[in-house]
Write a protein that holds these residues in place. Structure first.
Motif, PDB file in Angstrom:
ATOM      1  N   SER A 266     -49.131 -19.567   9.771  1.00 26.52           N
ATOM      2  CA  SER A 266     -48.744 -18.288  10.354  1.00 26.52           C
ATOM      3  C   SER A 266     -48.301 -17.352   9.241  1.00 26.52           C
ATOM      4  O   SER A 266     -47.856 -17.793   8.172  1.00 26.52           O
ATOM      5  CB  SER A 266     -47.608 -18.480  11.352  1.00 26.52           C
ATOM      6  OG  SER A 266     -46.413 -18.853  10.684  1.00 26.52           O
TER       7      SER A 266
ATOM      8  N   TYR B  44     -40.576 -15.700   0.180  1.00 27.84           N
ATOM      9  CA  TYR B  44     -39.153 -15.380  -0.012  1.00 27.84           C
ATOM     10  C   TYR B  44     -38.456 -16.518  -0.763  1.00 27.84           C
ATOM     11  O   TYR B  44     -37.592 -16.287  -1.615  1.00 27.84           O
ATOM     12  CB  TYR B  44     -38.492 -15.136   1.341  1.00 27.84           C
ATOM     13  CG  TYR B  44     -37.010 -14.842   1.237  1.00 27.84           C
ATOM     14  CD1 TYR B  44     -36.561 -13.608   0.769  1.00 27.84           C
ATOM     15  CD2 TYR B  44     -36.065 -15.806   1.596  1.00 27.84           C
ATOM     16  CE1 TYR B  44     -35.205 -13.345   0.664  1.00 27.84           C
ATOM     17  CE2 TYR B  44     -34.706 -15.547   1.478  1.00 27.84           C
ATOM     18  CZ  TYR B  44     -34.277 -14.314   1.009  1.00 27.84           C
ATOM     19  OH  TYR B  44     -32.936 -14.054   0.894  1.00 27.84           O
ATOM     20  N   HIS B  45     -38.837 -17.761  -0.441  1.00 23.50           N
ATOM     21  CA  HIS B  45     -38.260 -18.910  -1.148  1.00 23.50           C
ATOM     22  C   HIS B  45     -38.609 -18.852  -2.637  1.00 23.50           C
ATOM     23  O   HIS B  45     -37.750 -19.126  -3.496  1.00 23.50           O
ATOM     24  CB  HIS B  45     -38.791 -20.206  -0.524  1.00 23.50           C
ATOM     25  CG  HIS B  45     -38.397 -21.448  -1.267  1.00 23.50           C
ATOM     26  ND1 HIS B  45     -37.089 -21.892  -1.342  1.00 23.50           N
ATOM     27  CD2 HIS B  45     -39.142 -22.338  -1.991  1.00 23.50           C
ATOM     28  CE1 HIS B  45     -37.040 -22.995  -2.066  1.00 23.50           C
ATOM     29  NE2 HIS B  45     -38.277 -23.291  -2.472  1.00 23.50           N
TER      30      HIS B  45
ATOM     31  N   GLN C 188     -44.720 -15.742   4.592  1.00 17.21           N
ATOM     32  CA  GLN C 188     -43.678 -14.821   4.130  1.00 17.21           C
ATOM     33  C   GLN C 188     -42.379 -15.571   3.815  1.00 17.21           C
ATOM     34  O   GLN C 188     -41.688 -15.243   2.851  1.00 17.21           O
ATOM     35  CB  GLN C 188     -43.437 -13.750   5.191  1.00 17.21           C
ATOM     36  CG  GLN C 188     -44.593 -12.766   5.329  1.00 17.21           C
ATOM     37  CD  GLN C 188     -44.416 -11.812   6.502  1.00 17.21           C
ATOM     38  OE1 GLN C 188     -43.676 -12.115   7.462  1.00 17.21           O
ATOM     39  NE2 GLN C 188     -45.085 -10.673   6.440  1.00 17.21           N
ATOM     40  N   ARG C 189     -42.066 -16.580   4.614  1.00 16.00           N
ATOM     41  CA  ARG C 189     -40.852 -17.364   4.367  1.00 16.00           C
ATOM     42  C   ARG C 189     -40.977 -18.127   3.042  1.00 16.00           C
ATOM     43  O   ARG C 189     -40.022 -18.212   2.262  1.00 16.00           O
ATOM     44  CB  ARG C 189     -40.620 -18.336   5.516  1.00 16.00           C
ATOM     45  CG  ARG C 189     -39.288 -19.102   5.399  1.00 16.00           C
ATOM     46  CD  ARG C 189     -38.953 -19.870   6.654  1.00 16.00           C
ATOM     47  NE  ARG C 189     -39.959 -20.872   6.969  1.00 16.00           N
ATOM     48  CZ  ARG C 189     -40.789 -20.792   8.006  1.00 16.00           C
ATOM     49  NH1 ARG C 189     -40.748 -19.748   8.832  1.00 16.00           N
ATOM     50  NH2 ARG C 189     -41.670 -21.748   8.239  1.00 16.00           N
ATOM     51  N   ARG C 190     -42.182 -18.662   2.751  1.00 19.82           N
ATOM     52  CA  ARG C 190     -42.395 -19.388   1.500  1.00 19.82           C
ATOM     53  C   ARG C 190     -42.368 -18.444   0.305  1.00 19.82           C
ATOM     54  O   ARG C 190     -41.877 -18.803  -0.775  1.00 19.82           O
ATOM     55  CB  ARG C 190     -43.718 -20.138   1.558  1.00 19.82           C
ATOM     56  CG  ARG C 190     -43.712 -21.280   2.565  1.00 19.82           C
ATOM     57  CD  ARG C 190     -45.013 -22.046   2.573  1.00 19.82           C
ATOM     58  NE  ARG C 190     -44.975 -23.143   3.535  1.00 19.82           N
ATOM     59  CZ  ARG C 190     -45.980 -23.981   3.749  1.00 19.82           C
ATOM     60  NH1 ARG C 190     -47.109 -23.843   3.060  1.00 19.82           N
ATOM     61  NH2 ARG C 190     -45.876 -24.952   4.640  1.00 19.82           N
TER      62      ARG C 190
ATOM     63  N   ARG D 114     -36.462 -16.289  -4.301  1.00 16.82           N
ATOM     64  CA  ARG D 114     -35.086 -16.761  -4.471  1.00 16.82           C
ATOM     65  C   ARG D 114     -34.995 -17.711  -5.673  1.00 16.82           C
ATOM     66  O   ARG D 114     -34.041 -17.637  -6.462  1.00 16.82           O
ATOM     67  CB  ARG D 114     -34.625 -17.452  -3.194  1.00 16.82           C
ATOM     68  CG  ARG D 114     -33.113 -17.756  -3.209  1.00 16.82           C
ATOM     69  CD  ARG D 114     -32.603 -18.203  -1.852  1.00 16.82           C
ATOM     70  NE  ARG D 114     -33.184 -19.480  -1.454  1.00 16.82           N
ATOM     71  CZ  ARG D 114     -34.081 -19.627  -0.475  1.00 16.82           C
ATOM     72  NH1 ARG D 114     -34.490 -18.556   0.212  1.00 16.82           N
ATOM     73  NH2 ARG D 114     -34.564 -20.811  -0.169  1.00 16.82           N
TER      74      ARG D 114
ATOM     75  N   GLU E 156     -50.959 -11.595   1.777  1.00 18.21           N
ATOM     76  CA  GLU E 156     -50.301 -12.677   2.496  1.00 18.21           C
ATOM     77  C   GLU E 156     -51.026 -13.003   3.801  1.00 18.21           C
ATOM     78  O   GLU E 156     -51.130 -14.173   4.197  1.00 18.21           O
ATOM     79  CB  GLU E 156     -48.842 -12.293   2.789  1.00 18.21           C
ATOM     80  CG  GLU E 156     -47.978 -12.193   1.541  1.00 18.21           C
ATOM     81  CD  GLU E 156     -46.583 -11.695   1.862  1.00 18.21           C
ATOM     82  OE1 GLU E 156     -46.328 -11.366   3.049  1.00 18.21           O
ATOM     83  OE2 GLU E 156     -45.737 -11.611   0.948  1.00 18.21           O
TER      84      GLU E 156
ATOM     85  N   GLU F  44     -46.397 -24.799  -3.858  1.00 15.00           N
ATOM     86  CA  GLU F  44     -45.769 -23.529  -4.204  1.00 15.00           C
ATOM     87  C   GLU F  44     -46.487 -22.860  -5.371  1.00 15.00           C
ATOM     88  O   GLU F  44     -46.645 -21.625  -5.393  1.00 15.00           O
ATOM     89  CB  GLU F  44     -44.295 -23.763  -4.543  1.00 15.00           C
ATOM     90  CG  GLU F  44     -43.465 -24.163  -3.330  1.00 15.00           C
ATOM     91  CD  GLU F  44     -42.078 -24.674  -3.687  1.00 15.00           C
ATOM     92  OE1 GLU F  44     -41.190 -24.652  -2.823  1.00 15.00           O
ATOM     93  OE2 GLU F  44     -41.884 -25.092  -4.856  1.00 15.00           O
TER      94      GLU F  44
ATOM     95  N   ARG G  81     -45.734 -15.518   9.255  1.00 12.58           N
ATOM     96  CA  ARG G  81     -44.286 -15.676   9.096  1.00 12.58           C
ATOM     97  C   ARG G  81     -43.981 -16.843   8.147  1.00 12.58           C
ATOM     98  O   ARG G  81     -43.067 -16.761   7.310  1.00 12.58           O
ATOM     99  CB  ARG G  81     -43.635 -15.895  10.460  1.00 12.58           C
ATOM    100  CG  ARG G  81     -42.114 -15.918  10.403  1.00 12.58           C
ATOM    101  CD  ARG G  81     -41.537 -16.217  11.771  1.00 12.58           C
ATOM    102  NE  ARG G  81     -40.079 -16.207  11.709  1.00 12.58           N
ATOM    103  CZ  ARG G  81     -39.317 -15.328  12.310  1.00 12.58           C
ATOM    104  NH1 ARG G  81     -39.864 -14.339  12.995  1.00 12.58           N
ATOM    105  NH2 ARG G  81     -38.002 -15.412  12.233  1.00 12.58           N
ATOM    106  N   THR G  82     -44.742 -17.940   8.275  1.00 11.54           N
ATOM    107  CA  THR G  82     -44.519 -19.094   7.398  1.00 11.54           C
ATOM    108  C   THR G  82     -44.803 -18.730   5.951  1.00 11.54           C
ATOM    109  O   THR G  82     -44.043 -19.087   5.037  1.00 11.54           O
ATOM    110  CB  THR G  82     -45.426 -20.267   7.826  1.00 11.54           C
ATOM    111  OG1 THR G  82     -45.073 -20.661   9.158  1.00 11.54           O
ATOM    112  CG2 THR G  82     -45.269 -21.456   6.885  1.00 11.54           C
TER     113      THR G  82
END
Length: 323
Positions: A290, A299-300, A295-297, A303, A280, A267, A292-293
C-alpha cells in the motif's frame, strides 16, 4: 606434416613394427632394391629416425625422441603463422575502415534485423555488455530479453543504466531486481540520450531514429571498432559515473560501507529506488504494497538518517555511502 616423405614414413613405420632390420629385410617389405633400402636407412639415421645397432642392422629411435622435436618445431611455425595472419587481418580491417565506411557502420533496416542482431551479439558476448535502457521498447520488452539471462549464466558481465521512466513501467522493478540477483550491475538516471548496447567493447548497436512512428520501420546502426565506438563507450562510462546504483534485496554484495550501514537489504532496495527517482506510488504498486506502507518505510529511513526531507535523505545516503 612432420617433414617425412612417403617412403621415409613407410620405412619408419615398418622399422617401428619390426624393431630391428637390415637393408635386405626392409627392401622385401618396401618392394624395392636392397641398394635403395640401404640408402633410405642411411638417410633415416642421418635424420635421427634410426640408429645402427650392429653393422648393417638398424633399430628405430623412439617416436617421442625422433618426431617430438619436429612436432614442437612445426607447432612454433604454426603459431608464428597464426600471429602473422592475425596482424594481416588487423591491417586489412584498418584499411577497409579507412577506405569504405560500410565496413565501419552497418545499417539495419528493420525491427526484425535489429532483434536478430541483439540476439546474436548477446549470444556471442564473452566478457561484458554495456547498455542504455530507455522507456518504451523498440525491439522487445526487457522481460523478453532471455539472451541476457543466458549470458549472465556463462559469466558475461552486464552493466545497465535504466531511465527513470522505464523503472515506472509495470513489472520493471521486479525484472531489474531479478537481473541484479543473477549478477547484473544496475544504475538509474532521470533521462538517457539514446538506446544503446555495446558488446565486448568491439561493436555497438543503437537505433538511428529515436521516436519512429507506428508506421515507420525501425532503423539501427551497427558500429564496429573505430573512434566512433570509442566515443560511445566514453558516453556510457560518463553516464555510469553519474547514475544512481540500484540495490536488490537479493544482491548479496557486502562492502565496508554496507557493513556500517544501519539499513537492511529491503530498506536499501527502497532507498535506491527513491534516489533513482521512482515515485512512491509506483514503488507501492510494483512491490504489491500500500502507498501508506511505503510512506511509513520512507519516514523510517528519514528518521534513521536524521533527515527532515527526502532531499536530505538522499544527501545523507550519498555522504555515508549507503548506496
Amino acid at each position: 606434416m612432420l617433414g617425412l616423405n612417403e617412403e621415409e614414413e613407410r620405412a619408419y613405420r615398418l622399422l617401428v613394427r619390426a624393431h630391428e632390420t637390415d637393408a635386405e629385410g626392409l627392401a622385401d617389405e618396401l618392394g624395392t632394391t636392397t641398394e635403395a633400402a640401404a640408402a633410405t636407412l642411411a638417410g633415416m639415421r642421418g635424420a635421427g629416425l634410426a640408429r645402427e645397432v650392429t653393422a648393417g642392422r638398424y633399430a628405430p629411435v623412439a617416436p617421442e625422441l625422433a618426431l617430438g622435436p619436429r612436432l614442437a618445431h612445426n607447432q612454433e611455425r604454426l603459431d608464428r603463422a597464426r600471429q602473422t595472419v592475425a596482424l594481416l587481418a588487423d591491417e586489412h580491417r584498418a584499411g577497409l575502415r579507412r577506405r569504405d565506411a560500410d565496413h565501419l557502420i552497418e545499417v539495419l533496416p528493420s525491427r526484425a534485423a535489429l532483434r536478430e542482431q541483439v540476439r546474436r551479439l548477446q549470444d556471442g558476448a564473452r566478457e561484458e555488455v554495456l547498455a542504455f535502457c530507455r522507456a518504451g521498447h523498440v525491439v522487445m520488452p526487457s522481460q523478453d530479453n532471455t539472451e541476457e539471462l543466458e549470458a549472465l549464466g556463462r559469466g558475461v558481465a552486464y552493466r545497465v543504466i535504466y531511465e527513470q521512466a522505464l523503472l515506472e513501467e509495470p513489472g520493471m522493478v521486479a525484472n531489474v531486481a531479478y537481473g541484479i540477483k543473477l549478477g547484473e550491475q544496475s544504475r538509474a538516471v532521470r533521462t538517457l540520450p539514446v538506446r544503446m548496447m555495446i558488446y565486448d567493447r568491439a561493436v555497438a548497436l543503437l537505433p538511428l531514429v529515436q521516436h519512429a512512428g507506428g508506421l515507420t520501420e525501425t532503423t539501427a546502426a551497427l558500429v564496429r571498432d573505430s573512434s566512433l565506438l570509442d566515443a560511445l563507450i566514453a558516453l556510457f562510462e560518463a553516464q555510469w559515473e553519474r547514475a544512481t546504483p540500484i540495490r536488490s534485496p537479493e544482491e548479496g554484495q557486502v562492502t565496508d560501507a554496507l557493513q556500517r550501514c544501519p539499513l537492511d537489504s529491503d530498506e536499501l532496495y527502497l532507498l535506491s529506488l527513491l534516489v533513482a527517482g521512482v515515485p512512491e506510488k509506483t514503488i507501492a504498486s510494483q512491490l504489491g504494497l500500500s502507498l501508506r506502507t511505503v510512506q511509513r518505510r520512507v519516514y523510517h529511513l528519514m528518521r534513521l538518517a536524521g533527515a527532515q526531507t527526502r532531499m536530505q535523505l538522499a544527501w545523507h545516503a550519498a555522504r555515508e555511502r549507503w548506496l
